[in-house]
Design a protein around this motif. Structure first.
Motif, PDB file in Angstrom:
ATOM      1  N   ALA A  10      55.670 -22.889   4.535  1.00  0.00           N
ATOM      2  CA  ALA A  10      56.712 -22.467   3.588  1.00  0.00           C
ATOM      3  C   ALA A  10      57.831 -21.647   4.234  1.00  0.00           C
ATOM      4  O   ALA A  10      58.472 -20.842   3.569  1.00  0.00           O
ATOM      5  CB  ALA A  10      56.095 -21.691   2.418  1.00  0.00           C
ATOM      6  N   SER A  11      58.078 -21.902   5.516  1.00  0.00           N
ATOM      7  CA  SER A  11      59.167 -21.181   6.194  1.00  0.00           C
ATOM      8  C   SER A  11      60.514 -21.849   5.939  1.00  0.00           C
ATOM      9  O   SER A  11      61.560 -21.292   6.267  1.00  0.00           O
ATOM     10  CB  SER A  11      58.902 -21.119   7.704  1.00  0.00           C
ATOM     11  OG  SER A  11      58.761 -22.432   8.222  1.00  0.00           O
ATOM     12  N   GLY A  12      60.488 -23.050   5.372  1.00  0.00           N
ATOM     13  CA  GLY A  12      61.729 -23.792   5.126  1.00  0.00           C
ATOM     14  C   GLY A  12      62.007 -24.823   6.212  1.00  0.00           C
ATOM     15  O   GLY A  12      63.047 -25.479   6.203  1.00  0.00           O
ATOM     16  N   LYS A  13      61.051 -25.012   7.127  1.00  0.00           N
ATOM     17  CA  LYS A  13      61.300 -25.918   8.260  1.00  0.00           C
ATOM     18  C   LYS A  13      61.460 -27.376   7.835  1.00  0.00           C
ATOM     19  O   LYS A  13      62.256 -28.100   8.419  1.00  0.00           O
ATOM     20  CB  LYS A  13      60.209 -25.776   9.325  1.00  0.00           C
ATOM     21  CG  LYS A  13      58.830 -26.145   8.837  1.00  0.00           C
ATOM     22  CD  LYS A  13      57.783 -25.856   9.876  1.00  0.00           C
ATOM     23  CE  LYS A  13      56.421 -26.355   9.426  1.00  0.00           C
ATOM     24  NZ  LYS A  13      56.022 -25.988   8.047  1.00  0.00           N
ATOM     25  N   GLY A  14      60.725 -27.779   6.787  1.00  0.00           N
ATOM     26  CA  GLY A  14      60.804 -29.169   6.348  1.00  0.00           C
ATOM     27  C   GLY A  14      62.170 -29.501   5.772  1.00  0.00           C
ATOM     28  O   GLY A  14      62.761 -30.539   6.100  1.00  0.00           O
ATOM     29  N   THR A  15      62.680 -28.615   4.931  1.00  0.00           N
ATOM     30  CA  THR A  15      64.009 -28.826   4.333  1.00  0.00           C
ATOM     31  C   THR A  15      65.062 -28.859   5.426  1.00  0.00           C
ATOM     32  O   THR A  15      65.948 -29.717   5.426  1.00  0.00           O
ATOM     33  CB  THR A  15      64.317 -27.665   3.352  1.00  0.00           C
ATOM     34  OG1 THR A  15      63.237 -27.570   2.436  1.00  0.00           O
ATOM     35  CG2 THR A  15      65.608 -27.886   2.603  1.00  0.00           C
ATOM     36  N   LEU A  16      64.947 -27.939   6.354  1.00  0.00           N
ATOM     37  CA  LEU A  16      65.914 -27.889   7.461  1.00  0.00           C
ATOM     38  C   LEU A  16      65.861 -29.156   8.303  1.00  0.00           C
ATOM     39  O   LEU A  16      66.895 -29.716   8.660  1.00  0.00           O
ATOM     40  CB  LEU A  16      65.571 -26.711   8.379  1.00  0.00           C
ATOM     41  CG  LEU A  16      66.295 -25.403   8.160  1.00  0.00           C
ATOM     42  CD1 LEU A  16      65.891 -24.433   9.249  1.00  0.00           C
ATOM     43  CD2 LEU A  16      67.804 -25.617   8.155  1.00  0.00           C
ATOM     44  N   PRO A 133      55.983 -13.270   5.123  1.00  0.00           N
ATOM     45  CA  PRO A 133      54.981 -13.904   4.261  1.00  0.00           C
ATOM     46  C   PRO A 133      55.330 -13.756   2.779  1.00  0.00           C
ATOM     47  O   PRO A 133      55.124 -14.694   2.000  1.00  0.00           O
ATOM     48  CB  PRO A 133      53.691 -13.144   4.601  1.00  0.00           C
ATOM     49  CG  PRO A 133      53.910 -12.622   5.986  1.00  0.00           C
ATOM     50  CD  PRO A 133      55.382 -12.330   6.088  1.00  0.00           C
ATOM     51  N   GLU A 134      55.879 -12.607   2.383  1.00  0.00           N
ATOM     52  CA  GLU A 134      56.217 -12.378   0.968  1.00  0.00           C
ATOM     53  C   GLU A 134      57.289 -13.364   0.504  1.00  0.00           C
ATOM     54  O   GLU A 134      57.214 -13.915  -0.589  1.00  0.00           O
ATOM     55  CB  GLU A 134      56.700 -10.935   0.756  1.00  0.00           C
ATOM     56  CG  GLU A 134      55.626  -9.871   0.914  1.00  0.00           C
ATOM     57  CD  GLU A 134      55.220  -9.634   2.378  1.00  0.00           C
ATOM     58  OE1 GLU A 134      55.976 -10.040   3.293  1.00  0.00           O
ATOM     59  OE2 GLU A 134      54.129  -9.067   2.594  1.00  0.00           O
ATOM     60  N   GLU A 135      58.308 -13.564   1.343  1.00  0.00           N
ATOM     61  CA  GLU A 135      59.374 -14.504   0.986  1.00  0.00           C
ATOM     62  C   GLU A 135      58.835 -15.936   0.952  1.00  0.00           C
ATOM     63  O   GLU A 135      59.185 -16.731   0.068  1.00  0.00           O
ATOM     64  CB  GLU A 135      60.535 -14.376   1.992  1.00  0.00           C
ATOM     65  CG  GLU A 135      61.669 -15.374   1.820  1.00  0.00           C
ATOM     66  CD  GLU A 135      62.350 -15.310   0.448  1.00  0.00           C
ATOM     67  OE1 GLU A 135      62.176 -14.304  -0.278  1.00  0.00           O
ATOM     68  OE2 GLU A 135      63.044 -16.295   0.107  1.00  0.00           O
ATOM     69  N   PRO A 151      50.938 -21.588 -10.290  1.00  0.00           N
ATOM     70  CA  PRO A 151      50.356 -20.709  -9.262  1.00  0.00           C
ATOM     71  C   PRO A 151      50.547 -19.226  -9.560  1.00  0.00           C
ATOM     72  O   PRO A 151      51.477 -18.841 -10.260  1.00  0.00           O
ATOM     73  CB  PRO A 151      51.169 -21.089  -8.026  1.00  0.00           C
ATOM     74  CG  PRO A 151      52.496 -21.487  -8.579  1.00  0.00           C
ATOM     75  CD  PRO A 151      52.241 -22.126  -9.897  1.00  0.00           C
ATOM     76  N   ASP A 152      49.632 -18.421  -9.026  1.00  0.00           N
ATOM     77  CA  ASP A 152      49.758 -16.967  -9.096  1.00  0.00           C
ATOM     78  C   ASP A 152      50.318 -16.522  -7.737  1.00  0.00           C
ATOM     79  O   ASP A 152      49.722 -16.811  -6.693  1.00  0.00           O
ATOM     80  CB  ASP A 152      48.372 -16.361  -9.348  1.00  0.00           C
ATOM     81  CG  ASP A 152      48.394 -14.857  -9.123  1.00  0.00           C
ATOM     82  OD1 ASP A 152      49.279 -14.197  -9.700  1.00  0.00           O
ATOM     83  OD2 ASP A 152      47.558 -14.356  -8.335  1.00  0.00           O
ATOM     84  N   GLU A 153      51.471 -15.833  -7.748  1.00  0.00           N
ATOM     85  CA  GLU A 153      52.169 -15.535  -6.483  1.00  0.00           C
ATOM     86  C   GLU A 153      51.309 -14.713  -5.523  1.00  0.00           C
ATOM     87  O   GLU A 153      51.346 -14.928  -4.309  1.00  0.00           O
ATOM     88  CB  GLU A 153      53.501 -14.834  -6.774  1.00  0.00           C
ATOM     89  CG  GLU A 153      54.378 -14.730  -5.534  1.00  0.00           C
ATOM     90  CD  GLU A 153      55.817 -14.364  -5.851  1.00  0.00           C
ATOM     91  OE1 GLU A 153      56.318 -14.748  -6.920  1.00  0.00           O
ATOM     92  OE2 GLU A 153      56.446 -13.694  -5.015  1.00  0.00           O
ATOM     93  N   GLN A 154      50.515 -13.776  -6.057  1.00  0.00           N
ATOM     94  CA  GLN A 154      49.666 -12.958  -5.172  1.00  0.00           C
ATOM     95  C   GLN A 154      48.594 -13.818  -4.504  1.00  0.00           C
ATOM     96  O   GLN A 154      48.263 -13.622  -3.326  1.00  0.00           O
ATOM     97  CB  GLN A 154      49.012 -11.816  -5.965  1.00  0.00           C
ATOM     98  CG  GLN A 154      49.958 -10.643  -6.242  1.00  0.00           C
ATOM     99  CD  GLN A 154      50.727 -10.202  -4.986  1.00  0.00           C
ATOM    100  OE1 GLN A 154      50.156  -9.963  -3.926  1.00  0.00           O
ATOM    101  NE2 GLN A 154      52.062 -10.127  -5.099  1.00  0.00           N
ATOM    102  N   ALA A 155      48.074 -14.780  -5.257  1.00  0.00           N
ATOM    103  CA  ALA A 155      47.055 -15.681  -4.680  1.00  0.00           C
ATOM    104  C   ALA A 155      47.702 -16.579  -3.625  1.00  0.00           C
ATOM    105  O   ALA A 155      47.099 -16.851  -2.572  1.00  0.00           O
ATOM    106  CB  ALA A 155      46.423 -16.526  -5.787  1.00  0.00           C
ATOM    107  N   VAL A 156      48.933 -17.011  -3.900  1.00  0.00           N
ATOM    108  CA  VAL A 156      49.647 -17.855  -2.924  1.00  0.00           C
ATOM    109  C   VAL A 156      49.872 -17.060  -1.644  1.00  0.00           C
ATOM    110  O   VAL A 156      49.681 -17.560  -0.532  1.00  0.00           O
ATOM    111  CB  VAL A 156      50.993 -18.357  -3.516  1.00  0.00           C
ATOM    112  CG1 VAL A 156      51.819 -19.058  -2.442  1.00  0.00           C
ATOM    113  CG2 VAL A 156      50.747 -19.308  -4.683  1.00  0.00           C
TER     114      VAL A 156
END
Ligand code: DC
Length: 208
Positions: A10-16, A133-135, A151-156
């Motif tokens: 989820a760093s955004g590498k795929g979109t980039l 990680p939070e972002e 999804p629950d953001e804390q669990a993610v």
């Protein structure tokens, strides 16, 4: 030209990577999908992600032309992919396909965890994409909601930290920034700003 994009979940590498491929007229391979397909083959057969022999057999018989991206992007498939991708024989079975994809003209953008270090160590441009990680948990939560999941953001966030740890600490091709990769921290960048920064990195690398 080969552009290697690596980074954590989820760093955004795929979109980039997708946008860079369109911009530079290159082919694109999301290598995470390959590991996800191995994991999905196990899960769909009712087997656990740590079924080593099953994962190796699935990797050896994989048909990338039959990938269903929507189904492979499911949350539990990503978690299981992180487990099967630590098996060296799974990685070995998928190695040639990735290298051949990269080498075919006119070149390609590959994104994953080990592209700049193992699959394409001679890539003209390497970018290591990261964000806190939070972002990343915030983005992944939004993405999953967009797919109709709840999804629950804390669990993610907890799962992202666990996945980072697994992907970074495994013995086989761990997630690590290549020595010659450019670091791109997207924590405070939206998609367009991250894309502009990545294009600038590629242009500078080509000019030098
Ligand atoms: O990028 P992704 O979330 O789709 O990747 C899913 C998992 O696959 C990831 O946690 C680790 C593994 N992976 C890998 O080991 N090597 C790659 N080149 C790409 C993904």
């Amino acid at each position: 030209m080969i552009i290697a994009i690596d980074g954590p979940a989820a760093s955004g590498k795929g979109t980039l990577a997708k946008k860079l491929a369109v911009h530079f007229g290159l082919r694109h391979l999301d290598t995470g999908l390959i590991y996800r397909a191995v994991a999905a083959a196990l899960l769909d057969a009712g087997r656990p992600a740590n079924d080593r022999e099953g994962a190796i057999a699935a990797a050896r018989t994989l048909d990338p032309s039959r990938f269903d991206e929507t189904s492979l992007k499911r949350y539990e498939v990503g978690e299981a992919a992180s487990v099967v991708s630590a098996i060296p024989e799974v990685r070995a079975a998928l190695f040639d396909f990735q290298q051949e994809f990269a080498a075919a003209p006119p070149g390609a953008v590959l994104d994953g965890r080990d592209i700049g270090t193992v699959i394409c160590p001679d890539a003209e441009v390497k970018i290591f994409v990261t964000a806190t990680p939070e972002e990343r948990a915030r983005r992944r939560t939004l993405e999953l909601k967009g797919r109709g999941e709840r999804p629950d953001e804390q669990a993610v966030l907890k799962d992202i930290l666990a996945r980072d740890e697994r992907d970074r600490s495994r013995a086989a091709a761990p997630l690590v920034q290549a020595a010659d990769a450019h670091l791109l921290d997207t924590t405070h960048l939206d998609i367009d700003a991250a894309f502009r920064a990545a294009v600038a990195i590629v242009e500078a690398a080509r000019a030098s």
